[in-house]
Structure formats: C-alpha cells, structure tokens
Design a protein around this motif. Sequence first.
Motif, PDB file in Angstrom:
ATOM      1  N   HIS A 212       9.358  -0.286 -40.859  1.00  0.00           N
ATOM      2  CA  HIS A 212       8.205   0.463 -40.373  1.00  0.00           C
ATOM      3  C   HIS A 212       7.080  -0.532 -40.117  1.00  0.00           C
ATOM      4  O   HIS A 212       6.465  -1.034 -41.045  1.00  0.00           O
ATOM      5  CB  HIS A 212       7.802   1.510 -41.428  1.00  0.00           C
ATOM      6  CG  HIS A 212       6.514   2.225 -41.153  1.00  0.00           C
ATOM      7  ND1 HIS A 212       6.423   3.601 -41.121  1.00  0.00           N
ATOM      8  CD2 HIS A 212       5.256   1.776 -40.917  1.00  0.00           C
ATOM      9  CE1 HIS A 212       5.171   3.962 -40.880  1.00  0.00           C
ATOM     10  NE2 HIS A 212       4.447   2.863 -40.753  1.00  0.00           N
ATOM     11  N   LYS A 276       9.320   3.034 -37.024  1.00  0.00           N
ATOM     12  CA  LYS A 276       8.340   4.109 -37.087  1.00  0.00           C
ATOM     13  C   LYS A 276       8.472   4.955 -35.815  1.00  0.00           C
ATOM     14  O   LYS A 276       8.647   4.378 -34.740  1.00  0.00           O
ATOM     15  CB  LYS A 276       6.939   3.494 -37.172  1.00  0.00           C
ATOM     16  CG  LYS A 276       5.807   4.483 -37.294  1.00  0.00           C
ATOM     17  CD  LYS A 276       4.473   3.751 -37.320  1.00  0.00           C
ATOM     18  CE  LYS A 276       3.317   4.737 -37.394  1.00  0.00           C
ATOM     19  NZ  LYS A 276       1.986   4.049 -37.392  1.00  0.00           N
ATOM     20  N   TYR A 280       8.743   6.759 -42.778  1.00  0.00           N
ATOM     21  CA  TYR A 280       7.396   7.300 -42.927  1.00  0.00           C
ATOM     22  C   TYR A 280       7.118   7.701 -44.375  1.00  0.00           C
ATOM     23  O   TYR A 280       8.043   7.834 -45.193  1.00  0.00           O
ATOM     24  CB  TYR A 280       7.223   8.528 -42.021  1.00  0.00           C
ATOM     25  CG  TYR A 280       8.251   9.615 -42.261  1.00  0.00           C
ATOM     26  CD1 TYR A 280       8.004  10.681 -43.130  1.00  0.00           C
ATOM     27  CD2 TYR A 280       9.491   9.581 -41.612  1.00  0.00           C
ATOM     28  CE1 TYR A 280       8.949  11.668 -43.349  1.00  0.00           C
ATOM     29  CE2 TYR A 280      10.439  10.558 -41.826  1.00  0.00           C
ATOM     30  CZ  TYR A 280      10.173  11.607 -42.703  1.00  0.00           C
ATOM     31  OH  TYR A 280      11.122  12.569 -42.921  1.00  0.00           O
TER      32      TYR A 280
END
Length: 327
Positions: A212, A276, A280
Amino acid sequence: MKTASSHGLLHGSSLCTPYLLLVPLGLLAVLLVLPSLGSSHVRSDGLGVLCRSAGGGAEVVVAGYAVASGGDEKEEEEEARAPEFSLLVGVLTVPSRRERRDIVRMAYALQPRPPAGVARVDVRFVFCNVTDQVDAALLAVEEARHGDVLVLNCTENMNDGKTHEYLSSVPRIFAADPYDYVMKTDDDTYLRVAALAEELRGKPRDDVYLGHGFAVGDDPMPFMHGMGYVVSWDVAEWVSGNQEILRHNDTHGPEDLLVGKWLGIGGRGKNRYNLKPRMYDLGWYMDNFRPDTIAVHMLKDNKRWAATFRYFNVTAGIKPSDLYHLP
C-alpha cells in the motif's frame, strides 16, 4: 475439520486420548523446543506445503492446520507440480499476544489456498529474543504444536530495528532454500493469501517492492504502509548486506518509512506496485470492506476480527450439527 501436520499433531482413535497425552506432550515440548527459541534456525512446512493423507488425497498445511482436498488423480498430479514462486510471510508479533496468534492462524487455515502449482506460501510468527521464562515455555509449546515460530537475535521492539533484523536475517536463515519474495506484515492484518499470490504471479522476481503505497511530495510511492509489504529476495539480500544502514544507525523510527528510505537511497525496489485501495485500514464503523481485498489492517480487537470473518464468509461452509447452534 480433519487436522494434520508434519510436526507431530495428535491423532487418537478415541476422544480421551489427546487429553491423556496433553500434559506429557507439553512438558516434552518445553524440554525439547525451548533451547531452539534462542536461535533463528527453525523451519516448518507452513502454508502451501503438500502432505499425503492416509486416504490418498492431499492436504495443505496452514500454520499447523490442514485443509483437505479431493483424492482425484488429476488433481493430485496438478498439486505435485513445483510452484511458480515461493513467498515467506513474516507476521511480526510479541509473546503476550497468544489469543491474537490463534485468531490469525485460524484466519490462514480457513482461507482458500492459491491454485495448484501457483505459489508456496510459508507463514511465520516473528519474535525477538524471548527472555521471560513463562513466555518462553508457552512459546515453546506453540512451536511444538504449530511449527511456525521464528525468533530473531534482537530485543523485542516495534520501531527500533525489528523489521531490519527480520529482513536482514531471512537471507541468512533460508540461504539453502531461498524464497522468491519476502513479506513483512502485522498481527492485526487479515491477509488474503490467494489474492496476493495472484497479484504476484505476473510480477518480476527481482527488484520488487509491493504494498500500500504512500505519497510524499512529488514521489508517488516513497514507502509502503507497514500493514504489509513484499520485497523480492534480492532486495532482502541487499538489506542484509548493506552495512551503511547500521553504520548510520538508520534502523530506529517508523519501520515502514525507513524501509522506503533505504530502498530509495540505494536505488533498490525499482519495480514498485501500489496495491491501494485493495490494501487498506478498516474504518471506525467497519463498513469499508472490499470484495477484492488483498489485506485489511487495524483489526485490533476480536470484534473487528469477527466482522472481517463475517464479511468474507470464513465459516460459510460450516455444516449444521446437534453439537452447536451458531448464526
């Protein structure tokens, strides 16, 4: 569920046998396994290693549990194929979070595995040196039961060098049988292994940094969120051999930001992939789950784990029984 492991799970013909064996097994585990907790050289099968069952089918061991597959000959041939790649998942945790580890183990055990021949994924719970005798004894029993403990030569911490010790140690510990990828993740992250394996399947095997991504200034991905990120084996080797990181005492601080800093300065991890929004943080109201999730973070309590299991239908296949009444 039928359980099996190459690390000596109990198999009794009667209900009473496991209970009769429990006490001596625990004592034996402490005596035999406790000395190994001072060393990082401990291995197990982990997620994605195939074992043959007595019925002729195949079973996949997931952190000490087994999920049975059919005994179809064609399916067995497919499962026997060498995987396309291998991944080590290191779940950084501390000895006191025993209940959390049990939840995480079940989370991995009840997941669909990657398709046959795609990936071998080994899951390890990563600790620094265990100095408390009670913690050491109980962790020794965990290792004897599950075979998924990795103890590093460091003082337990979160942002004072543990991640560096992990990435530095793995290339030495597993030098004889290296992985294609190494992942660092947390014990409050629910990782969907098959989804991650599918993402990695088409990726390069070198110079990879995946997770992410965070944007800072003009750099769209200076570092990957600490909930979970993957580097290729060569990147882990580079971290392991880079003395400049230690020379400049550059291991103390937010570990995810520091990893991005090392790789940026060293020009490593150029194959960067931002997963992402499929990775999350779970929101305050626990209403932002995604069906295409790869990893969801911030599962700090049992309520959040329960919500996660409900959303992903973890127990959808459970069969009705007179022994329990569950919604």
